[in-house]
Design a protein around this motif. Structure first.
Motif, PDB file in Angstrom:
ATOM      1  N   THR A  33      91.000  27.347  64.373  1.00 20.23           N
ATOM      2  CA  THR A  33      90.914  28.772  63.740  1.00 20.23           C
ATOM      3  C   THR A  33      90.245  29.414  62.250  1.00 20.23           C
ATOM      4  N   LEU A  34      90.743  28.304  61.639  1.00 17.78           N
ATOM      5  CA  LEU A  34      90.528  28.705  60.545  1.00 17.78           C
ATOM      6  C   LEU A  34      88.964  28.644  60.158  1.00 17.78           C
ATOM      7  N   TYR A  35      88.974  27.731  60.532  1.00 20.98           N
ATOM      8  CA  TYR A  35      86.950  27.898  60.756  1.00 20.98           C
ATOM      9  C   TYR A  35      86.431  28.363  61.695  1.00 20.98           C
ATOM     10  N   THR A  36      86.589  28.846  62.057  1.00 19.13           N
ATOM     11  CA  THR A  36      85.833  30.025  62.805  1.00 19.13           C
ATOM     12  C   THR A  36      86.482  31.716  63.211  1.00 19.13           C
ATOM     13  N   TRP A  37      87.814  31.379  62.504  1.00 19.79           N
ATOM     14  CA  TRP A  37      88.532  32.672  62.978  1.00 19.79           C
ATOM     15  C   TRP A  37      88.413  33.006  63.950  1.00 19.79           C
ATOM     16  N   SER A  38      88.814  32.172  65.146  1.00 18.87           N
ATOM     17  CA  SER A  38      89.172  32.780  66.576  1.00 18.87           C
ATOM     18  C   SER A  38      89.147  31.867  66.811  1.00 18.87           C
ATOM     19  N   GLY A  39      89.555  32.330  68.263  1.00 25.06           N
ATOM     20  CA  GLY A  39      90.223  30.853  69.402  1.00 25.06           C
ATOM     21  C   GLY A  39      89.601  31.591  70.085  1.00 25.06           C
ATOM     22  N   ASN A  40      88.810  30.399  70.575  1.00 18.93           N
ATOM     23  CA  ASN A  40      88.728  30.635  72.593  1.00 18.93           C
ATOM     24  C   ASN A  40      89.204  29.220  73.437  1.00 18.93           C
ATOM     25  N   PRO A  41      89.704  29.894  74.203  1.00 22.56           N
ATOM     26  CA  PRO A  41      89.856  28.146  75.401  1.00 22.56           C
ATOM     27  C   PRO A  41      88.730  27.482  75.487  1.00 22.56           C
ATOM     28  N   LEU A  42      87.750  27.674  75.725  1.00 18.78           N
ATOM     29  CA  LEU A  42      86.603  26.799  75.909  1.00 18.78           C
ATOM     30  C   LEU A  42      86.564  25.704  74.173  1.00 18.78           C
ATOM     31  N   ASN A  43      86.856  25.713  73.814  1.00 24.77           N
ATOM     32  CA  ASN A  43      87.358  25.023  72.333  1.00 24.77           C
ATOM     33  C   ASN A  43      86.884  23.384  72.328  1.00 24.77           C
ATOM     34  N   GLY A  44      86.460  23.299  72.043  1.00 23.08           N
ATOM     35  CA  GLY A  44      86.575  21.352  72.300  1.00 23.08           C
ATOM     36  C   GLY A  44      86.746  20.575  72.860  1.00 23.08           C
ATOM     37  N   VAL A  45      85.357  21.065  74.181  1.00 25.40           N
ATOM     38  CA  VAL A  45      85.540  20.282  75.380  1.00 25.40           C
ATOM     39  C   VAL A  45      84.711  19.325  74.946  1.00 25.40           C
ATOM     40  N   ALA A  46      85.209  18.175  75.687  1.00 27.45           N
ATOM     41  CA  ALA A  46      84.696  16.847  75.331  1.00 27.45           C
ATOM     42  C   ALA A  46      84.748  16.245  74.236  1.00 27.45           C
ATOM     43  N   LEU A  47      85.404  17.082  72.912  1.00 31.01           N
ATOM     44  CA  LEU A  47      86.073  16.426  71.902  1.00 31.01           C
ATOM     45  C   LEU A  47      86.592  15.142  72.300  1.00 31.01           C
ATOM     46  N   GLU A  48      87.045  14.774  73.117  1.00 30.27           N
ATOM     47  CA  GLU A  48      87.628  13.404  72.790  1.00 30.27           C
ATOM     48  C   GLU A  48      86.791  12.180  72.481  1.00 30.27           C
ATOM     49  N   LEU A  49      86.032  12.866  73.712  1.00 29.86           N
ATOM     50  CA  LEU A  49      84.639  11.787  73.589  1.00 29.86           C
ATOM     51  C   LEU A  49      84.721  11.455  72.288  1.00 29.86           C
ATOM     52  N   ASP A  50      83.775  11.996  71.145  1.00 29.24           N
ATOM     53  CA  ASP A  50      83.406  11.983  70.295  1.00 29.24           C
ATOM     54  C   ASP A  50      84.489  11.301  68.810  1.00 29.24           C
TER      55      ASP A  50
END
Lengths: 322, 334
Positions: free
Chosen positions: A233-250
């Motif tokens: 949120t600090l980086y994008t100044w927003s919140g999105n429920p789609l944030n971080g999809v497939a982040l666990e793989l990375d």
């Protein structure tokens, strides 16, 4: 000519060599790549991935896996944005509650894994579904954050001299790195994590607090994921429920490329930092090139992942022979 | 005899769950069961369950064999995306490509992906979760690289039949599931192959010393799982007439694993139930369809899914059962 490296350090050394080689090639190919600005950018650009990966490092060191981190990042970013903008919470309160929620969520999964002997990947897959659903339950849409504190924090950079400055998100990443490094290397908890990852039965017979440590590891991973969501949120100044999809793989890929054995017990928190830097270097190189498609980042990291897993396999089976 | 008793008792839970859901609908929403005939084809919620659940059922059939060998395939969702991307690019370059060629190429790619997983597991001896994770990490990148990082509409009548066509009044995808199930029963369950798979999953060394080529068996089950995933990807692409590399098949691997586990196949391997996998997939889809019919937002459907999954795992945990029964016993005493 006997450059002897302990077997333990081979993956870490390989990671370091890969990073230097990649960065070197990119610097030769692209003008202006070998600059301090790019290195600083590597830190702030990948802060949220890095923080997740640090939590994941301890989980993998303990012999487990946490697939829920991406969803927890998505939930946290939506939760923080919604609480600040729609319920007029102060950001600090929203952050505190989000961190508590993330930690409790992680601890809950840890309890299921420890007490009921359920497979970690199955429980955390459930966690992945649950947290993503909850993110949508909080808010369906992306929501921009407009708050004095956020506006103020945007300029809260640490000057490094030479016109360079370290952004807040990058400094948070470094702070988390120092914290995790300290936990992994200098605390009893950290040593227990290594012991359990090495051989859980032996650890139990030695009288180590296996349950407390395992639950603690997942709680820490949940805490890190929530923190990563806040950083987002600090980086994008927003919140999105789609944030971080497939982040666990990375995150998992970065940890393994960083030299941590997926079987647990062997690895270094510092390796994960190198893994994140490798990931960032590939991403930046593709960005600098301009002609390469950005989807190649995940292909490249996948190939590296394959090479490192085969390398680990070779090291482990060599160790068994010896 | 003992074996069949055991496998039938493990089907009681998913069947009870399915029955409970249907009962719930029968009481609160009788129109749930209505089936209408339009243009000689059947429509209705029950048909939808089979039609929409066909993807999970196809995946679960392949996954079932992999789990029976004590493995797991996390890459089926991305294999779906890759085959979707391949078929989209085939039809984009030549809209008149014959269906046979398109299917052959797309399934060939899926087979290669599955064989790669199998080789890593069987010959490089990498843990299945990790070996298939590689393709899971890489696959979406490959798929979006193939399509040039965009969605491609796939509009071809012959291809469209896969996902939207009807055969003898039933959706074709439903018929396809029946065909695949029949094929699996005749080709695997009723042949020694099933024994080899179960032996490999139960104790690989013992199987090896009994003369079972367990490495080849492992390679084959991942190959079959890859092919089935490819087929599922084609049905999905055909159904929505569009190939989106970032969304196609996302989280499908989880649905497939859960369908198999709910259906009574233990993750530790050594035994498998094909009909259980089908029932598990039906249970998941009935849950989703029921939620839709009550107007629950589709974005929220992961929550009940997660709860169902953890509950099923808990019911299978010895420790939970003990705690539960002792709780019950204590109540009786008091």
């Amino acid at each position: 000519m006997s450059l002897k490296i302990s077997r333990k350090y081979v993956p870490l050394t390989a990671t370091f060599v890969v990073f230097v080689v990649l960065f070197g090639i990119a610097s030769l190919r692209y003008e202006g790549f070998a600059s301090a600005a790019v290195v600083v950018e590597l830190f702030s650009e990948n802060a949220f991935l890095g923080i997740c990966a640090l939590g994941m490092t301890l989980v993998i060191l303990s012999g487990g896996i946490d697939l829920s981190v991406g969803s927890v990042v998505g939930f946290t970013s939506t939760f923080v944005a919604t609480m600040i903008m729609e319920y007029a919470w102060h950001p600090i309160n929203a952050w505190a509650v989000a961190l508590v929620l993330g930690t409790v969520f992680g601890a809950g999964m840890g309890c299921l894994i420890h007490f009921y002997k359920l497979p970690a990947f199955l429980v955390t897959l459930g966690g992945l579904f649950f947290a993503r659903g909850m993110a949508y339950a909080v808010n369906r849409e992306s929501l921009g954050i407009n708050h004095d504190l956020y506006n103020g924090l945007a300029s809260a950079n640490i000057p490094l001299g030479g016109g360079l400055s370290l952004s807040l998100t990058a400094s948070l990443f470094i702070a988390f790195f120092v914290l995790t490094f300290y936990i992994g290397r200098y605390t009893k908890f950290g040593r227990n994590v290594y012991a359990i990852g090495g051989d859980e039965d032996s650890a139990l017979l030695m009288g180590l607090p296996v349950g407390r440590t395992k639950i603690g590891v997942y709680a820490f991973s949940g805490f890190c994921s929530a923190a990563a969501g806040i950083v987002m949120t600090l980086y994008t100044w927003s919140g999105n429920p789609l944030n971080g999809v497939a982040l666990e793989l990375d995150a998992i890929a970065v940890v393994v490329v960083g030299g941590t054995l997926l079987t647990g017990g062997v690895g270094f928190v510092a390796g994960t930092l190198l893994g994140v830097l490798i990931y960032g270097t590939i991403q930046q190189a593709i960005y600098f090139d301009g002609n390469l498609s950005s989807s190649l980042t995940s292909v490249a990291i996948g190939v590296l992942l394959l090479i490192f897993i085969l390398l680990q396999k070779a090291i482990v089976s060599k160790g068994e022979e010896a | 005899m003992k074996q069949s008793l055991k496998s039938s008792s493990s089907l009681i839970w998913p069947l009870a769950g399915l029955g409970l859901l249907l009962l719930f609908n029968a009481v609160f929403n009788p129109s749930f069961f209505s089936i209408s005939i339009v243009d000689g084809n059947l429509y209705g919620n029950l048909i939808d369950i089979f039609r929409n659940g066909s993807i999970t059922m196809i995946l679960a059939l392949g996954m079932c064999l992999v789990i029976a060998t004590g493995g797991v395939d996390l890459s089926v969702g991305t294999i779906m995306a890759i085959t979707g991307a391949v078929v989209a690019i085939i039809y984009q370059s030549d809209p008149d490509t014959s269906l046979f060629v398109a299917l052959l190429v797309a399934l060939g790619v899926a087979g290669v992906a599955g064989a790669l997983n199998g080789a890593l597991v069987a010959y490089a001896r990498i843990q299945p979760i990790i070996a298939t994770l590689i393709l899971m990490v890489t696959g979406r990148g490959i798929a979006s690289f193939i399509t040039g990082e965009k969605q491609i509409a796939v509009e071809n009548d012959a291809f469209g039949y896969l996902g939207t066509g009807h055969l003898i009044a039933l959706p074709f995808s439903m018929v396809l599931v029946f065909l695949l199930y029949g094929l699996m029963v005749l080709g695997v369950r009723k042949t020694p192959v099933a024994l080899f798979i179960e032996a490999t999953g139960d104790n690989e060394d013992a199987a090896h010393f009994s003369g079972v080529n367990s490495k080849m068996i492992k390679l084959l089950v991942y190959l079959v799982c890859g092919l089935f995933a490819g087929l599922a990807g084609l049905v999905e692409t055909s159904n929505i007439a569009n190939s989106d590399p970032s969304q196609l098949g996302i989280y499908r691997e989880l649905d497939a694993i859960f369908a198999v586990v709910v259906g009574g196949t233990a993750l530790s391997g050594g035994r498998f139930s094909l009909i259980g996998a089908i029932i598990g997939a039906l249970l998941l889809q009935t849950l989703t369809t029921t939620l839709y019919s009550y107007g629950v937002d589709s974005a929220l459907s992961p929550i009940p899914k997660a709860v169902l999954i953890v509950t099923v795992c808990l019911l299978r945990s010895d420790r939970f059962r003990k705690q539960f029964t002792s709780l019950y016993a204590r109540k009786n005493v008091a």
